[in-house]
Design a protein around this motif. Structure first.
Motif, mmCIF file in Angstrom:
data_model
loop_
_atom_site.group_PDB
_atom_site.id
_atom_site.type_symbol
_atom_site.label_atom_id
_atom_site.label_comp_id
_atom_site.label_asym_id
_atom_site.label_seq_id
_atom_site.Cartn_x
_atom_site.Cartn_y
_atom_site.Cartn_z
ATOM 1 N N LEU A 166 0.777 -1.113 0.005
ATOM 2 C CA LEU A 166 -0.112 -0.081 0.175
ATOM 3 C C LEU A 166 0.942 1.255 -0.073
ATOM 4 C CD1 LEU A 166 -3.114 -0.514 2.129
ATOM 5 C CD2 LEU A 166 -3.072 0.071 0.013
ATOM 6 N N PRO A 167 1.844 1.443 0.907
ATOM 7 C CA PRO A 167 2.832 2.455 0.862
ATOM 8 C C PRO A 167 3.423 2.808 -0.484
ATOM 9 C CG PRO A 167 3.117 1.206 2.961
ATOM 10 C CD PRO A 167 2.172 0.459 2.147
ATOM 11 N N ALA A 168 3.783 1.578 -1.120
ATOM 12 C CA ALA A 168 4.443 1.646 -2.498
ATOM 13 C C ALA A 168 3.450 2.202 -3.453
ATOM 14 C CB ALA A 168 5.039 0.046 -2.778
ATOM 15 N N ALA A 169 2.480 1.819 -3.462
ATOM 16 C CA ALA A 169 1.458 2.067 -4.353
ATOM 17 C C ALA A 169 1.047 3.522 -4.500
ATOM 18 C CB ALA A 169 0.093 1.317 -3.976
ATOM 19 N N ARG A 170 1.065 4.255 -2.861
ATOM 20 C CA ARG A 170 0.971 5.560 -2.895
ATOM 21 C C ARG A 170 2.144 6.455 -3.311
ATOM 22 N NH1 ARG A 170 -1.919 3.914 1.944
ATOM 23 N NH2 ARG A 170 0.016 3.696 3.327
ATOM 24 N N LEU A 171 3.186 5.892 -3.082
ATOM 25 C CA LEU A 171 4.516 6.605 -3.735
ATOM 26 C C LEU A 171 4.185 6.612 -4.984
ATOM 27 C CD1 LEU A 171 7.121 5.203 -1.401
ATOM 28 C CD2 LEU A 171 6.717 7.456 -1.431
ATOM 29 N N ARG A 172 3.853 5.623 -5.698
ATOM 30 C CA ARG A 172 3.719 5.326 -7.256
ATOM 31 C C ARG A 172 2.644 6.081 -7.806
ATOM 32 N NH1 ARG A 172 4.626 -0.872 -8.650
ATOM 33 N NH2 ARG A 172 3.232 -0.880 -6.704
ATOM 34 N N GLY A 173 1.742 6.606 -7.029
ATOM 35 C CA GLY A 173 0.736 7.276 -7.201
ATOM 36 C C GLY A 173 -0.932 6.921 -7.482
ATOM 37 N N SER A 174 -0.917 5.385 -7.778
ATOM 38 C CA SER A 174 -2.151 4.911 -7.601
ATOM 39 C C SER A 174 -2.833 4.785 -6.165
ATOM 40 C CB SER A 174 -2.108 3.433 -8.298
ATOM 41 O OG SER A 174 -1.642 2.571 -7.444
ATOM 42 N N GLY A 175 -2.253 4.397 -5.307
ATOM 43 C CA GLY A 175 -2.644 4.303 -3.887
ATOM 44 C C GLY A 175 -3.376 3.063 -3.733
ATOM 45 N N GLU A 176 -3.611 1.966 -4.656
ATOM 46 C CA GLU A 176 -4.439 0.903 -4.470
ATOM 47 C C GLU A 176 -3.916 -0.323 -4.419
ATOM 48 O OE1 GLU A 176 -8.053 2.960 -7.454
ATOM 49 O OE2 GLU A 176 -6.915 1.335 -8.070
ATOM 50 N N PHE A 177 -4.580 -1.187 -3.869
ATOM 51 C CA PHE A 177 -4.280 -2.620 -3.727
ATOM 52 C C PHE A 177 -5.535 -3.548 -4.350
ATOM 53 C CE2 PHE A 177 -4.392 -6.952 -1.780
ATOM 54 C CZ PHE A 177 -3.298 -7.360 -2.046
ATOM 55 N N ARG A 178 -5.204 -4.142 -5.344
ATOM 56 C CA ARG A 178 -6.315 -4.733 -6.129
ATOM 57 C C ARG A 178 -6.453 -6.256 -6.057
ATOM 58 N NH1 ARG A 178 -8.914 -1.565 -9.920
ATOM 59 N NH2 ARG A 178 -9.710 -3.414 -11.062
ATOM 60 N N VAL A 179 -7.567 -6.677 -5.827
ATOM 61 C CA VAL A 179 -7.654 -8.205 -5.778
ATOM 62 C C VAL A 179 -8.950 -8.755 -6.665
ATOM 63 C CG1 VAL A 179 -8.551 -10.060 -4.104
ATOM 64 C CG2 VAL A 179 -7.391 -7.945 -3.313
ATOM 65 N N ASP A 180 -8.321 -9.329 -7.797
ATOM 66 C CA ASP A 180 -9.138 -9.818 -8.912
ATOM 67 C C ASP A 180 -10.095 -10.875 -8.391
ATOM 68 O OD1 ASP A 180 -10.076 -10.280 -11.463
ATOM 69 O OD2 ASP A 180 -8.692 -11.751 -11.741
ATOM 70 N N ARG A 181 -11.588 -10.951 -8.818
ATOM 71 C CA ARG A 181 -12.514 -11.906 -8.451
ATOM 72 C C ARG A 181 -13.014 -12.346 -9.691
ATOM 73 N NH1 ARG A 181 -16.245 -9.811 -3.949
ATOM 74 N NH2 ARG A 181 -16.411 -8.255 -5.088
ATOM 75 N N GLU A 182 -12.344 -12.201 -10.734
ATOM 76 C CA GLU A 182 -12.808 -12.619 -12.166
ATOM 77 C C GLU A 182 -13.424 -14.009 -12.224
ATOM 78 O OE1 GLU A 182 -11.612 -12.441 -16.774
ATOM 79 O OE2 GLU A 182 -10.592 -11.111 -15.619
ATOM 80 N N ARG A 183 -12.744 -14.726 -11.682
ATOM 81 C CA ARG A 183 -12.965 -16.300 -11.625
ATOM 82 C C ARG A 183 -14.295 -16.673 -11.126
ATOM 83 N NH1 ARG A 183 -8.740 -20.144 -8.231
ATOM 84 N NH2 ARG A 183 -10.103 -19.039 -6.647
ATOM 85 N N ASP A 184 -14.640 -15.883 -10.136
ATOM 86 C CA ASP A 184 -16.066 -15.979 -9.325
ATOM 87 C C ASP A 184 -16.961 -15.099 -10.208
ATOM 88 O OD1 ASP A 184 -14.627 -17.699 -7.562
ATOM 89 O OD2 ASP A 184 -14.292 -16.009 -6.373
ATOM 90 N N GLY A 185 -16.735 -14.442 -11.244
ATOM 91 C CA GLY A 185 -17.812 -13.643 -11.960
ATOM 92 C C GLY A 185 -18.143 -12.429 -11.131
ATOM 93 N N LEU A 186 -17.219 -11.774 -10.403
ATOM 94 C CA LEU A 186 -17.408 -10.661 -9.495
ATOM 95 C C LEU A 186 -16.472 -9.706 -9.506
ATOM 96 C CD1 LEU A 186 -17.746 -12.414 -5.953
ATOM 97 C CD2 LEU A 186 -19.678 -11.696 -7.315
ATOM 98 N N ASP A 187 -16.656 -8.395 -9.528
ATOM 99 C CA ASP A 187 -15.895 -7.207 -9.489
ATOM 100 C C ASP A 187 -14.725 -7.408 -8.561
ATOM 101 O OD1 ASP A 187 -17.732 -6.274 -11.503
ATOM 102 O OD2 ASP A 187 -18.837 -4.882 -10.084
ATOM 103 N N ALA A 188 -13.588 -6.580 -9.212
ATOM 104 C CA ALA A 188 -12.489 -6.709 -8.129
ATOM 105 C C ALA A 188 -12.591 -5.956 -7.150
ATOM 106 C CB ALA A 188 -11.372 -6.120 -8.944
ATOM 107 N N LEU A 189 -12.199 -6.347 -5.990
ATOM 108 C CA LEU A 189 -11.965 -5.675 -4.718
ATOM 109 C C LEU A 189 -10.757 -4.556 -4.896
ATOM 110 C CD1 LEU A 189 -12.355 -8.537 -2.296
ATOM 111 C CD2 LEU A 189 -14.090 -6.836 -2.641
#
Length: 389
Positions: free
Chosen positions: A269-292
């Protein structure tokens, strides 16, 4: 400089720290619009692994907050700490550390313009420094030296005297590296409080101390370079990273001592903020759901406790983000013949064990007894072909 800007810089410096000793020293420098000088030291013994991202991310945040940062490659410290490696090997490893730590900081997109990398032996052998070691040794008791280094220096029965010198050197480094603050883990707290007490005894000023929490490794305990299953090497291939993370201990709905969640909190998370996005994404495509999509650790903890975020979802997400962080480091390694040569010298492969050839003797099965006895009685022959007298 505006007070709001000063507060923002202080907030970034303190983010995720467990404790700050003498915070007022840092605050005063920031309020004056100046740049605090912070140093972090690492003994160049074992091979750096992904656990090094925890201090590296904080160093990146210090740089982003406009601090002047010195990284001490403590080659002499590494030699003193129970002789963990020969001095020649420690020197090669110091160069390896220089390359890899710089690459780690660049991987999160911070400028290394205000970064200084110093080799301990470049000043720790100077007459002034050595004289201060003698002075400090004359006023510090054996008990206090042992106590200061208790959680940093390897403790053994009948330990070498070098272990008592180690904390003295680390305290003096604050003066000789001209820093305003030293940064390290909570395991160094006794050493930091010793520095506050010892330096004024030689007429030197107190420094601030910035303490990182101890972050659990992949199996809940400390990430160790001596245990290959508990750590991920910074040069591990993506599939190896994914495999090791898949084996990581992550009990469902348990966030305490969860190395993966800790790694997200203190690195991803701190690395993502330093790089600008500030996000941690969790893919749930296999379950047919939107990413967290997460921007703060508290929501991650909440979802993990409630089983919205499961170990099966978390592990591939961590592996993906970590591999993205490692990619530029590994590209830099592949592009540098110098770094590759240093790696071979710093961490040579263990020597191959020679297979012992069993001496079958002269009485091999089936040999005629009289034939064997004749061979045993044969006299040696001189180089000129004549038998000796």
């Amino acid at each position: 400089m505006a007070a709001a800007d000063s507060d923002k810089r202080l907030s970034l410096i303190k983010e995720n720290l467990a404790e700050v000793l003498n915070e007022e020293i840092i605050k005063k420098i920031l309020d004056e619009g100046q740049h605090p000088k912070i140093y972090w030291g690492t003994a160049t013994t074992g091979r750096p692994h992904c656990g090094y991202f925890v201090p590296a991310i904080k160093i990146a945040q210090f740089l982003a907050a406009g601090c002047d940062v010195t990284i001490l490659l403590a080659d002499i410290h590494g030699f003193l700490d129970n002789l963990k490696a020969p001095l020649e090997l420690v020197m090669h490893r110091a160069e390896f550390y220089r390359h890899i730590i710089t690459a780690m900081l660049k991987a999160v997109g911070v400028s290394t313009e205000k970064l200084r990398v110093v080799l301990g032996s470049s000043y720790q052998k100077s007459p002034e420094y050595v004289m201060d070691v003698y002075k400090m040794a004359s006023i510090i008791s054996e008990h206090d030296a042992k106590k200061a280094g208790a959680e940093v220096v390897k403790q053994t029965d009948n330990a070498p005297l070098s272990g008592l010198l180690y904390p003295i050197l680390q305290v003096l480094d604050e003066q000789y590296l001209d820093c305003d603050a030293q940064f390290g883990g909570m395991d160094q707290r006794k050493l930091f409080t010793a520095a506050k007490e010892w330096l004024p005894k030689l007429g030197y000023r107190e420094r601030a101390h910035l303490l990182n929490p101890m972050v659990p490794g992949l199996h809940g305990g400390k990430m160790s370079s001596s245990d290959p299953d508990s750590k991920i090497d910074l040069l591990d291939a993506p599939e190896t990273v994914a495999k090791k993370i898949k084996k990581a201990h992550a009990a469902p709905q348990v966030v305490e001592e969860n190395g993966l969640i800790a790694f997200i909190e203190f690195v991803l998370l701190p690395a993502a903020r330093l790089r600008g996005s500030g996000e941690f994404r969790v893919d749930r495509e296999r379950d047919g759901l939107d990413a967290l999509v997460y921007t703060d650790i508290e929501k991650i903890r909440e979802d993990y406790k409630n089983d919205v975020l499961t170990p099966q979802l978390l592990k591939p997400a961590v592996a993906k983000e970590l591999n993205a962080l490692l990619a530029p480091i590994q590209e830099a390694f592949q592009a540098s013949k110098e770094w590759q040569d240093i790696a071979e010298k710093a961490y040579p492969p263990p020597p191959k064990k020679e297979k012992k050839v069993k001496n079958k003797g002269t009485r091999y099965p089936g040999a005629a007894k009289d034939q064997t006895e004749t061979k045993e009685k044969e006299l040696p022959v001189r180089s000129n072909g004549e038998a000796p007298n």
